[in-house]
Write an enzyme that holds these catalytic residues in place. Structure first.
Site, PDB file in Angstrom:
ATOM      1  N   TYR A  38       0.828  -1.223   0.000  1.00 24.33           N
ATOM      2  CA  TYR A  38       0.000   0.000   0.000  1.00 24.33           C
ATOM      3  C   TYR A  38       0.858   1.266   0.000  1.00 24.33           C
ATOM      4  O   TYR A  38       0.334   2.370  -0.161  1.00 24.33           O
ATOM      5  CB  TYR A  38      -0.954   0.056   1.209  1.00 24.33           C
ATOM      6  CG  TYR A  38      -1.915  -1.100   1.343  1.00 24.33           C
ATOM      7  CD1 TYR A  38      -2.120  -2.010   0.309  1.00 24.33           C
ATOM      8  CD2 TYR A  38      -2.650  -1.290   2.521  1.00 24.33           C
ATOM      9  CE1 TYR A  38      -2.991  -3.076   0.453  1.00 24.33           C
ATOM     10  CE2 TYR A  38      -3.530  -2.349   2.672  1.00 24.33           C
ATOM     11  CZ  TYR A  38      -3.687  -3.248   1.632  1.00 24.33           C
ATOM     12  OH  TYR A  38      -4.555  -4.295   1.788  1.00 24.33           O
ATOM     13  N   HIS A  96       0.471 -11.891   2.327  1.00 18.34           N
ATOM     14  CA  HIS A  96      -0.602 -11.177   1.610  1.00 18.34           C
ATOM     15  C   HIS A  96      -1.406 -12.077   0.662  1.00 18.34           C
ATOM     16  O   HIS A  96      -2.629 -11.985   0.611  1.00 18.34           O
ATOM     17  CB  HIS A  96       0.008  -9.995   0.848  1.00 18.34           C
ATOM     18  CG  HIS A  96      -0.932  -8.854   0.657  1.00 18.34           C
ATOM     19  ND1 HIS A  96      -0.559  -7.540   0.753  1.00 18.34           N
ATOM     20  CD2 HIS A  96      -2.261  -8.829   0.376  1.00 18.34           C
ATOM     21  CE1 HIS A  96      -1.601  -6.759   0.544  1.00 18.34           C
ATOM     22  NE2 HIS A  96      -2.654  -7.523   0.309  1.00 18.34           N
TER      23      HIS A  96
HETATM   24  P1  NAD Z   1     -14.092  -1.275   1.291  1.00 25.02           P
HETATM   25  O1  NAD Z   1     -15.068  -2.344   0.971  1.00 25.02           O
HETATM   26  O2  NAD Z   1     -13.699  -1.018   2.686  1.00 25.02           O
HETATM   27  O3  NAD Z   1     -14.665   0.032   0.601  1.00 25.02           O
HETATM   28  C1  NAD Z   1     -14.057   1.277   0.756  1.00 25.02           C
HETATM   29  C2  NAD Z   1     -14.770   2.296  -0.152  1.00 25.02           C
HETATM   30  O4  NAD Z   1     -16.160   2.269   0.134  1.00 25.02           O
HETATM   31  C3  NAD Z   1     -14.313   3.722   0.153  1.00 25.02           C
HETATM   32  O5  NAD Z   1     -13.186   4.063  -0.627  1.00 25.02           O
HETATM   33  C4  NAD Z   1     -15.535   4.525  -0.228  1.00 25.02           C
HETATM   34  O6  NAD Z   1     -15.576   4.725  -1.615  1.00 25.02           O
HETATM   35  C5  NAD Z   1     -16.665   3.580   0.153  1.00 25.02           C
HETATM   36  N1  NAD Z   1     -17.211   3.831   1.512  1.00 25.02           N
HETATM   37  C6  NAD Z   1     -16.587   3.650   2.705  1.00 25.02           C
HETATM   38  N2  NAD Z   1     -17.418   3.940   3.714  1.00 25.02           N
HETATM   39  C7  NAD Z   1     -18.587   4.321   3.151  1.00 25.02           C
HETATM   40  C8  NAD Z   1     -19.827   4.725   3.687  1.00 25.02           C
HETATM   41  N3  NAD Z   1     -20.042   4.803   4.990  1.00 25.02           N
HETATM   42  N4  NAD Z   1     -20.826   5.027   2.814  1.00 25.02           N
HETATM   43  C9  NAD Z   1     -20.620   4.945   1.470  1.00 25.02           C
HETATM   44  N5  NAD Z   1     -19.471   4.559   0.908  1.00 25.02           N
HETATM   45  C10 NAD Z   1     -18.457   4.238   1.748  1.00 25.02           C
HETATM   46  O7  NAD Z   1     -12.810  -1.542   0.341  1.00 25.02           O
HETATM   47  P2  NAD Z   1     -11.277  -1.842   0.496  1.00 25.02           P
HETATM   48  O8  NAD Z   1     -10.540  -0.618   0.862  1.00 25.02           O
HETATM   49  O9  NAD Z   1     -10.881  -2.555  -0.739  1.00 25.02           O
HETATM   50  O10 NAD Z   1     -11.184  -2.913   1.701  1.00 25.02           O
HETATM   51  C11 NAD Z   1     -11.013  -2.555   3.049  1.00 25.02           C
HETATM   52  C12 NAD Z   1      -9.597  -2.818   3.506  1.00 25.02           C
HETATM   53  O11 NAD Z   1      -9.281  -4.200   3.370  1.00 25.02           O
HETATM   54  C13 NAD Z   1      -8.511  -2.145   2.657  1.00 25.02           C
HETATM   55  O12 NAD Z   1      -8.433  -0.757   2.859  1.00 25.02           O
HETATM   56  C14 NAD Z   1      -7.307  -2.928   3.066  1.00 25.02           C
HETATM   57  O13 NAD Z   1      -6.840  -2.488   4.321  1.00 25.02           O
HETATM   58  C15 NAD Z   1      -7.891  -4.344   3.122  1.00 25.02           C
HETATM   59  N6  NAD Z   1      -7.729  -5.102   1.860  1.00 25.02           N
HETATM   60  C16 NAD Z   1      -6.990  -6.245   1.909  1.00 25.02           C
HETATM   61  C17 NAD Z   1      -6.810  -6.995   0.764  1.00 25.02           C
HETATM   62  C18 NAD Z   1      -6.007  -8.253   0.841  1.00 25.02           C
HETATM   63  O14 NAD Z   1      -5.660  -8.815  -0.220  1.00 25.02           O
HETATM   64  N7  NAD Z   1      -5.681  -8.733   2.014  1.00 25.02           N
HETATM   65  C19 NAD Z   1      -7.382  -6.612  -0.466  1.00 25.02           C
HETATM   66  C20 NAD Z   1      -8.143  -5.446  -0.485  1.00 25.02           C
HETATM   67  C21 NAD Z   1      -8.320  -4.716   0.679  1.00 25.02           C
END
Ligand code: NAD
Length: 259
Positions: A38, A96
C-alpha cells in the site's frame, strides 16, 4: 483483536492516511490495517506516534508482499516494514497472497513470533488447500485469514476450514469498495434501525463473527462505519442479506492470480 479496524488500501502516504487514522482513533477504532504494497506504512507509523492513545492500544496489522515471499526475503521485508512503521513490533503479520514460497515465509513468520517482532501471525487470501498446507507443515496455526468477504461473496469453504482450526476471519472490501451500497435491501433494512446501508453491511459481517476493516479517508464516513455496536440485526434481516450471495468477486481468485 478488535473487531473493527480502519482499512488503509489506497490512502496516500502522508496527511490523508495520518488524518484518517487520527479520526478513526477519535471515533473509537483501535485497529489499523496496512500492507507493504500500500506504500503508506511511513504515514501509518507517524499517525500512530502522534495519535491520542498509546501505540500499545492500537492493533496494527501489516502484510508481506508476494515478491518478498517469492524471493525468500520475508525476514528482511519485515524488518524494513518495522522501520517504516517506526515500531518494534506489529500485532499481526500476514502473508498477503499464497504466492510460491509461502511455506518458507511461514517458517520465517514463526521465527519472527519467537523473536517478539510480531504478536500474532496469519495469512490472507488463503483457500482451503493453502491453509491445509500450513496446518500440515507449520508448527503454529495462523491466527487470522483475511479474505474478500461481503454479501455477494462469503467463501463458505475457506470459512468452515478456518472455523475448524480456530482461525479468525477478517473481511477485506466488506463494502465491496462501495459498489453495492445502492442495493435497495440495505437501505430498506437500515431504515428499521436508523442506520445506513454501509452500517447494515458491516453489522451483518460482525454478527457472522467476521472482523471488518472498512476503508475511508472521509471523517464522516469513518465515524459512520464505526457506529456498529448500538444495534443488532434481526435473524430475518440476517437471512435476507445471506440470500444475496452470488459468488461475485471484486479481486482475483486466490487460486489464479498473476501478481
Ligand atoms: P471497502 O469495501 O472497505 O470500501 C471502501 C470504499 O467504500 C471507500 O473508498 C468509499 O468509496 C466507500 N465507503 C466507505 N465507507 C462508506 C460509507 N459509509 N458510505 C458509502 N461509501 C463508503 O474496500 P477496500 O478498501 O478494498 O477494503 C477494506 C480494507 O481491506 C482495505 O483498505 C485494506 O486495508 C484491506 N484489503 C486487503 C486486501 C487483501 O488482499 N488482504 C485486499 C483489499 C483490501
Amino acid at each position: 483483536m478488535p473487531q473493527l479496524g480502519l482499512g488503509d488500501y489506497k490512502a496516500d502516504n502522508g496527511k490523508e492516511a495520518i488524518d484518517a487514522i487520527h479520526w478513526a482513533v477519535e471515533a473509537g477504532y483501535r485497529h489499523v490495517d496496512t500492507a507493504g504494497i500500500y506504500n503508506n506504512e511511513e504515514a501509518v507509523g507517524k499517525a500512530l506516534q502522534t495519535a491520542s492513545v498509546p501505540r500499545g492500544d492500537v492493533w496494527l496489522t501489516t502484510k508481506i508482499w508476494n515478491d518478498d515471499v517469492r524471493a525468500g526475503r520475508t525476514t528482511a521485508a519485515l524488518d524494513e516494514a518495522l522501520a517504516r512503521l517506526k515500531t518494534d513490533y506489529v500485532d499481526l503479520l500476514l502473508i498477503h497472497w499464497p504466492a510460491d514460497g509461502y511455506l518458507a515465509a511461514w517458517k520465517a513468520f514463526e521465527q519472527a513470533l519467537s523473536a517478539g517482532k510480531v504478536r500474532a501471525i496469519g495469512v490472507s487470501n488463503f483457500m482451503e488447500e493453502h491453509l491445509a498446507d500450513i496446518v500440515d507443515n507449520g508448527e503454529i496455526l495462523p491466527a487470522v485469514n483475511q479474505i474478500e468477504y461481503h454479501p455477494y461473496l462469503v467463501q463458505a469453504e475457506a470459512i468452515s476450514f478456518s472455523d475448524m482450526h480456530d482461525i479468525a476471519i477478517t473481511a477485506w472490501s466488506p463494502l465491496m469498495q462501495g459498489k453495492f451500497l445502492q442495493e435497495p435491501l440495505f437501505a430498506k433494512i437500515g431504515k428499521a434501525y436508523g442506520k445506513s446501508a454501509a452500517q447494515v453491511v458491516l453489522r451483518w459481517c460482525l454478527q457472522n463473527d467476521i472482523i471488518v476493516i472498512p476503508k475511508s479517508t472521509n471523517q464522516g464516513r469513518i465515524r459512520e462505519n464505526g457506529e456498529l455496536f448500538d444495534f443488532e440485526l434481526s435473524e430475518d434481516h440476517m437471512i435476507a442479506i445471506d440470500e444475496l450471495e452470488r459468488g461475485e468477486r471484486l479481486g482475483p481468485d486466490p487460486r489464479d492470480f498473476d501478481f
